[in-house]
Design an enzyme around this catalytic site. Structure first.
Site, short mmCIF file in Angstrom:
data_model
loop_
_atom_site.label_atom_id
_atom_site.label_comp_id
_atom_site.label_asym_id
_atom_site.label_seq_id
_atom_site.Cartn_x
_atom_site.Cartn_y
_atom_site.Cartn_z
NE ARG A 1 17.22 -23.34 18.26
CZ ARG A 1 17.61 -22.39 19.11
NH1 ARG A 1 18.78 -21.78 18.95
NH2 ARG A 1 16.84 -22.06 20.13
CE1 TYR B 1 21.56 -21.52 21.51
CE2 TYR B 1 20.11 -21.15 23.40
CZ TYR B 1 20.40 -20.97 22.06
OH TYR B 1 19.57 -20.23 21.26
NE ARG C 1 19.98 -18.14 25.67
CZ ARG C 1 20.35 -17.73 24.48
NH1 ARG C 1 21.62 -17.64 24.16
NH2 ARG C 1 19.45 -17.39 23.60
CB ALA D 1 18.04 -12.83 19.53
CG ASN E 1 26.65 -16.56 18.52
OD1 ASN E 1 25.58 -16.11 18.07
ND2 ASN E 1 26.71 -17.65 19.26
CD GLU F 1 25.45 -15.45 10.70
OE1 GLU F 1 25.54 -14.94 9.56
OE2 GLU F 1 24.39 -15.89 11.17
CG HIS G 1 24.48 -18.86 14.76
ND1 HIS G 1 23.99 -17.82 15.51
CD2 HIS G 1 24.60 -18.39 13.50
CE1 HIS G 1 23.81 -16.77 14.74
NE2 HIS G 1 24.18 -17.08 13.51
N PRO H 1 23.80 -10.90 22.66
CG PRO H 1 21.93 -9.64 22.10
CD PRO H 1 23.20 -10.16 21.55
CG ASN H 2 19.80 -13.36 26.08
OD1 ASN H 2 19.64 -12.89 27.20
ND2 ASN H 2 19.06 -13.03 25.05
#
Ligand code: DQA
Length: 144
Positions: free
Chosen positions: A107, A23, A18, A77, A74, A98, A100, A10-11
């Site tokens: 964070r 990012y 964004r 969220a 990835n 995985e 990111h 998502p996103n």
């Protein structure tokens, strides 16, 4: 040829617009282009999929069974709470990496936990779009 499935959650379709301070300015299309270039170096085939919907990602992982040799994911969220994605990866038993863009461990605390990590071979975080390119290299290494 070995086949790798790259899944963006998502996103991630909003990259470039964004939270650019987190990012960066690179768009998802640009990332996908660099992934397609990188796989050529390792003689891998790639399919790339993005969805904002958990169930669609679960369906995609299930459909990868017997078709793909490695999954680079990835989960956005969903990383932090999707037991459904974790279970799908555990069910298909396709080696998963995985990824990111940001360093989730540096964070907010809610991002420190990944429910995906225990079913992944490893996690690559914090290198922006290079996280994906390092994952391609790792996939090539795993697949031999
Ligand atoms: C992300 C990190 C997640 O915590 C966040 O929800 C994202 C992007 C990353 O690539 O840094 O959507 O997965």
């Amino acid at each position: 040829m070995r086949k790798v499935l790259v899944i963006h959650g998502p996103n991630l379709n909003m990259l470039g617009k964004r939270e650019v301070e987190v990012y960066g300015m690179t768009t998802l299309d640009e990332i996908n282009e660099s992934i397609k270039e990188e796989v050529k170096r390792y003689e891998l085939e790639v399919e790339i999929f993005q969805s904002n919907h958990e169930g669609e990602i679960v369906d995609k992982i299930q459909s990868a069974l017997g078709r793909f040799d490695c999954i680079i994911i990835n989960p956005g969220a969903l990383t932090h709470y999707s037991i459904a994605i974790r279970d799908a990866l555990a069910a298909v038993k396709i080696p998963a990496i995985e990824v990111h863009l940001s360093n989730i461990h540096a964070r907010e605390e809610f991002r420190h936990k990944s429910v995906i990590a225990p079913v992944a071979i490893g996690q690559i975080v914090g290198f922006g779009r290079h996280s994906y390119l390092l994952a391609i290299k790792a996939a090539a290494g795993i697949l031999g």
